[in-house]
Scaffold this motif. Structure first.
Motif, short mmCIF file in Angstrom:
data_model
loop_
_atom_site.label_atom_id
_atom_site.label_comp_id
_atom_site.label_asym_id
_atom_site.label_seq_id
_atom_site.Cartn_x
_atom_site.Cartn_y
_atom_site.Cartn_z
N ALA A 10 -4.58 6.77 -5.05
CA ALA A 10 -5.65 6.13 -4.29
C ALA A 10 -5.13 4.89 -3.56
CB ALA A 10 -6.80 5.76 -5.22
N SER A 11 -4.28 4.12 -4.21
CA SER A 11 -3.70 2.93 -3.58
C SER A 11 -2.89 3.32 -2.35
CB SER A 11 -2.84 2.18 -4.58
OG SER A 11 -2.26 1.05 -3.99
N SER A 12 -2.09 4.34 -2.48
CA SER A 12 -1.28 4.81 -1.35
C SER A 12 -2.17 5.32 -0.22
CB SER A 12 -0.33 5.92 -1.80
OG SER A 12 0.61 5.41 -2.71
N LEU A 13 -3.21 6.05 -0.57
CA LEU A 13 -4.12 6.57 0.45
C LEU A 13 -4.84 5.44 1.17
CD1 LEU A 13 -5.54 9.59 -1.58
CD2 LEU A 13 -4.18 9.73 0.54
N LEU A 14 -5.25 4.41 0.44
CA LEU A 14 -5.88 3.25 1.08
C LEU A 14 -4.93 2.58 2.06
CD1 LEU A 14 -7.88 1.59 -1.82
CD2 LEU A 14 -8.82 2.59 0.26
N ALA A 19 -9.26 6.40 3.54
CA ALA A 19 -10.24 5.90 2.57
C ALA A 19 -11.05 7.02 1.91
CB ALA A 19 -11.17 4.90 3.23
N GLU A 21 -10.20 10.08 1.25
CA GLU A 21 -9.37 10.75 0.25
C GLU A 21 -9.14 9.84 -0.96
OE1 GLU A 21 -6.02 13.24 2.10
OE2 GLU A 21 -6.72 11.92 3.74
N ALA A 22 -9.03 8.54 -0.71
CA ALA A 22 -8.87 7.60 -1.81
C ALA A 22 -10.09 7.65 -2.72
CB ALA A 22 -8.65 6.19 -1.28
N MET A 37 -10.99 -0.73 -5.99
CA MET A 37 -10.39 0.11 -4.95
C MET A 37 -11.45 0.96 -4.25
SD MET A 37 -6.85 1.09 -6.95
CE MET A 37 -6.47 2.46 -5.93
N ALA A 41 -12.26 1.05 -0.26
CA ALA A 41 -12.38 2.30 0.50
C ALA A 41 -13.73 2.38 1.21
CB ALA A 41 -12.19 3.50 -0.44
#
Length: 115
Positions: A10-14, A19, A21-22, A37, A41
């Motif tokens: 989630a951090s990587s997606l953010l 957002a 996908e996160a 998080m 998002a």
């Protein structure tokens, strides 16, 4: 996938601006970090009322941690609720960093508190 891996994803997606996908990666995780998080998002998705709820949940899950409270206050400011943002910031130590100072300054300017 375990919780730590989902938080990392989630951090990587953010960071990549993904957002939605996160949020999917964070679904069902109830930790303060996950709630924080999720708020980020939701903010990125311009879903500010939902972001406010997520940040409030993060504050409740991590009392005493200034980070979630600063995000909560920032969101209140963005929602044009500066007095509430200042009230939230009262729980954040004055030395918590630039985030607190910036949010407080913006709120006070909007409220006409120039001093």
């Amino acid at each position: 996938m375990d919780t730590a891996a989902r938080l990392s994803l989630a951090s990587s997606l953010l960071s990549a601006g993904r957002a939605g996908e996160a949020l999917e990666a964070l679904a069902g995780i109830e930790s303060a970090r996950a709630r924080l998080m999720a708020g980020v998002a939701l903010s990125q998705l311009e879903r500010m009322e939902e972001a406010l709820d997520a940040f409030a949940a993060a504050v409740a899950a991590a009392p005493g941690d200034p980070g979630p409270t600063q995000y909560l206050a920032s969101t209140l400011y963005k929602l044009r609720r500066p007095a509430e943002a200042l009230a939230a910031l009262a729980a954040v130590p004055a030395d918590a960093g630039w985030g607190r100072d910036w949010i407080e300054a913006q709120c006070r300017l909007v409220l006409g508190e120039w001093d």
